[in-house]
Scaffold this motif. Structure first.
Motif, PDB file in Angstrom:
ATOM      1  N   MET A   1       0.838  -1.173   0.000  1.00 38.57           N
ATOM      2  CA  MET A   1       0.000   0.000   0.000  1.00 38.57           C
ATOM      3  C   MET A   1       0.888   1.243   0.000  1.00 38.57           C
ATOM      4  N   LYS A   2       0.552   2.190  -0.878  1.00 35.55           N
ATOM      5  CA  LYS A   2       1.331   3.413  -0.978  1.00 35.55           C
ATOM      6  C   LYS A   2       0.866   4.416   0.066  1.00 35.55           C
ATOM      7  N   ARG A   3       1.804   4.937   0.833  1.00 36.37           N
ATOM      8  CA  ARG A   3       1.515   6.037   1.753  1.00 36.37           C
ATOM      9  C   ARG A   3       1.941   7.323   1.073  1.00 36.37           C
ATOM     10  N   LEU A   4       0.975   8.052   0.591  1.00 39.80           N
ATOM     11  CA  LEU A   4       1.273   9.248  -0.173  1.00 39.80           C
ATOM     12  C   LEU A   4       1.429  10.456   0.733  1.00 39.80           C
ATOM     13  N   ALA A   5       2.325  11.320   0.340  1.00 44.32           N
ATOM     14  CA  ALA A   5       2.522  12.606   1.006  1.00 44.32           C
ATOM     15  C   ALA A   5       2.047  13.683   0.034  1.00 44.32           C
ATOM     16  N   THR A   6       2.187  14.938   0.432  1.00 39.13           N
ATOM     17  CA  THR A   6       1.785  16.057  -0.411  1.00 39.13           C
ATOM     18  C   THR A   6       2.977  16.965  -0.647  1.00 39.13           C
ATOM     19  N   CYS A   7       3.182  17.369  -1.897  1.00 37.01           N
ATOM     20  CA  CYS A   7       4.249  18.305  -2.233  1.00 37.01           C
ATOM     21  C   CYS A   7       3.940  19.647  -1.588  1.00 37.01           C
ATOM     22  N   HIS A   8       4.918  20.226  -0.909  1.00 36.46           N
ATOM     23  CA  HIS A   8       4.713  21.507  -0.235  1.00 36.46           C
ATOM     24  C   HIS A   8       4.540  22.659  -1.222  1.00 36.46           C
ATOM     25  N   ASP A   9       5.047  22.486  -2.435  1.00 38.26           N
ATOM     26  CA  ASP A   9       4.983  23.566  -3.414  1.00 38.26           C
ATOM     27  C   ASP A   9       3.696  23.561  -4.239  1.00 38.26           C
ATOM     28  N   CYS A  10       3.303  22.383  -4.741  1.00 35.86           N
ATOM     29  CA  CYS A  10       2.156  22.331  -5.651  1.00 35.86           C
ATOM     30  C   CYS A  10       0.942  21.619  -5.065  1.00 35.86           C
ATOM     31  N   ARG A  11       1.089  21.019  -3.902  1.00 35.42           N
ATOM     32  CA  ARG A  11       0.000  20.324  -3.194  1.00 35.42           C
ATOM     33  C   ARG A  11      -0.456  19.044  -3.897  1.00 35.42           C
ATOM     34  N   ARG A  12       0.316  18.531  -4.843  1.00 34.84           N
ATOM     35  CA  ARG A  12      -0.011  17.265  -5.510  1.00 34.84           C
ATOM     36  C   ARG A  12       0.513  16.107  -4.672  1.00 34.84           C
ATOM     37  N   PRO A  13      -0.090  14.924  -4.817  1.00 37.65           N
ATOM     38  CA  PRO A  13       0.411  13.769  -4.074  1.00 37.65           C
ATOM     39  C   PRO A  13       1.767  13.310  -4.613  1.00 37.65           C
ATOM     40  N   ILE A  14       2.631  12.865  -3.698  1.00 36.93           N
ATOM     41  CA  ILE A  14       3.943  12.331  -4.058  1.00 36.93           C
ATOM     42  C   ILE A  14       4.185  11.056  -3.260  1.00 36.93           C
ATOM     43  N   LEU A  15       5.095  10.257  -3.756  1.00 37.63           N
ATOM     44  CA  LEU A  15       5.512   9.038  -3.075  1.00 37.63           C
ATOM     45  C   LEU A  15       6.996   9.181  -2.761  1.00 37.63           C
ATOM     46  N   TRP A  16       7.338   9.096  -1.472  1.00 36.08           N
ATOM     47  CA  TRP A  16       8.744   9.192  -1.080  1.00 36.08           C
ATOM     48  C   TRP A  16       9.397   7.834  -1.229  1.00 36.08           C
ATOM     49  N   THR A  17      10.563   7.812  -1.874  1.00 36.59           N
ATOM     50  CA  THR A  17      11.331   6.582  -2.036  1.00 36.59           C
ATOM     51  C   THR A  17      12.726   6.795  -1.466  1.00 36.59           C
ATOM     52  N   ILE A  18      13.431   5.685  -1.294  1.00 35.93           N
ATOM     53  CA  ILE A  18      14.832   5.712  -0.860  1.00 35.93           C
ATOM     54  C   ILE A  18      15.667   5.219  -2.032  1.00 35.93           C
TER      55      ILE A  18
ATOM     56  N   CYS B   1       6.725  18.973 -11.186  1.00 39.96           N
ATOM     57  CA  CYS B   1       6.150  19.964 -10.268  1.00 39.96           C
ATOM     58  C   CYS B   1       6.000  21.305 -10.986  1.00 39.96           C
ATOM     59  N   PRO B   2       4.772  21.822 -11.099  1.00 45.91           N
ATOM     60  CA  PRO B   2       4.582  23.078 -11.826  1.00 45.91           C
ATOM     61  C   PRO B   2       5.220  24.285 -11.134  1.00 45.91           C
ATOM     62  N   ASN B   3       5.428  24.225  -9.842  1.00 43.28           N
ATOM     63  CA  ASN B   3       6.023  25.345  -9.124  1.00 43.28           C
ATOM     64  C   ASN B   3       7.546  25.290  -9.103  1.00 43.28           C
ATOM     65  N   ARG B   4       8.127  24.211  -9.589  1.00 42.79           N
ATOM     66  CA  ARG B   4       9.578  24.043  -9.572  1.00 42.79           C
ATOM     67  C   ARG B   4      10.278  25.062 -10.459  1.00 42.79           C
ATOM     68  N   ALA B   5       9.674  25.394 -11.607  1.00 42.52           N
ATOM     69  CA  ALA B   5      10.291  26.357 -12.515  1.00 42.52           C
ATOM     70  C   ALA B   5      10.424  27.717 -11.838  1.00 42.52           C
ATOM     71  N   GLU B   6       9.440  28.094 -11.029  1.00 42.03           N
ATOM     72  CA  GLU B   6       9.507  29.363 -10.324  1.00 42.03           C
ATOM     73  C   GLU B   6      10.649  29.363  -9.312  1.00 42.03           C
ATOM     74  N   GLN B   7      10.889  28.215  -8.680  1.00 41.40           N
ATOM     75  CA  GLN B   7      11.950  28.129  -7.682  1.00 41.40           C
ATOM     76  C   GLN B   7      13.327  28.202  -8.335  1.00 41.40           C
ATOM     77  N   LEU B   8      13.430  27.701  -9.567  1.00 40.61           N
ATOM     78  CA  LEU B   8      14.721  27.672 -10.240  1.00 40.61           C
ATOM     79  C   LEU B   8      15.097  29.012 -10.863  1.00 40.61           C
ATOM     80  N   ALA B   9      14.160  29.942 -10.955  1.00 40.84           N
ATOM     81  CA  ALA B   9      14.458  31.250 -11.526  1.00 40.84           C
ATOM     82  C   ALA B   9      15.440  31.987 -10.617  1.00 40.84           C
ATOM     83  N   LEU B  10      16.467  32.541 -11.231  1.00 40.09           N
ATOM     84  CA  LEU B  10      17.483  33.259 -10.466  1.00 40.09           C
ATOM     85  C   LEU B  10      17.005  34.669 -10.148  1.00 40.09           C
ATOM     86  N   PRO B  11      17.404  35.209  -9.015  1.00 37.83           N
ATOM     87  CA  PRO B  11      17.057  36.589  -8.683  1.00 37.83           C
ATOM     88  C   PRO B  11      17.684  37.570  -9.679  1.00 37.83           C
TER      89      PRO B  11
END
Length: 97
Positions: free
Chosen positions: A1-18, A72-82
């Motif tokens: 069973m998958k225990r899904l978390a939520t991305c803090h940036d886009c609020r979509r479900p994610i699965l954490w792996t090692i 992640c749709p919000n990742r591009a915003e994070q990668l933009a340089l000041p």
């Protein structure tokens, strides 16, 4: 069973792996044939991930998933340089060639 978390940036479900290196990697929870990460659940319920290679292709018990950082749709915003900051990546690429 998958225990899904939520991305803090886009609020979509994610699965954490090692990963094989022991690092945590967030992947999209649904398998994706365009993905580049092989994901499996080990015997104790831990989700494991690795990068398939020609020497070690995907196994029958693994499924391809897309790393969440790639979708992640919000990742591009994070990668933009000041303003006023220059990326050295292009310069480094030219030096390697």
């Amino acid at each position: 069973m998958k225990r899904l978390a939520t991305c803090h940036d886009c609020r979509r479900p994610i699965l954490w792996t090692i990963t094989e290196a022991g690092k945590r990697l967030a992947v999209d929870p649904d398998p994706d044939s365009a993905g580049n990460t092989a994901v499996r659940c080990d015997g104790v319920g831990t989700w494991r991930s690795r990068r398939p290679t020609t020497e070690l292709p995907i196994n029958g018990w693994e499924r391809l998933h897309m790393p969440h950082v790639a979708t992640c749709p919000n990742r591009a915003e994070q990668l933009a340089l000041p303003v006023g900051v220059t990326s050295l990546a292009e310069h480094r690429r030219k030096r390697r060639q």
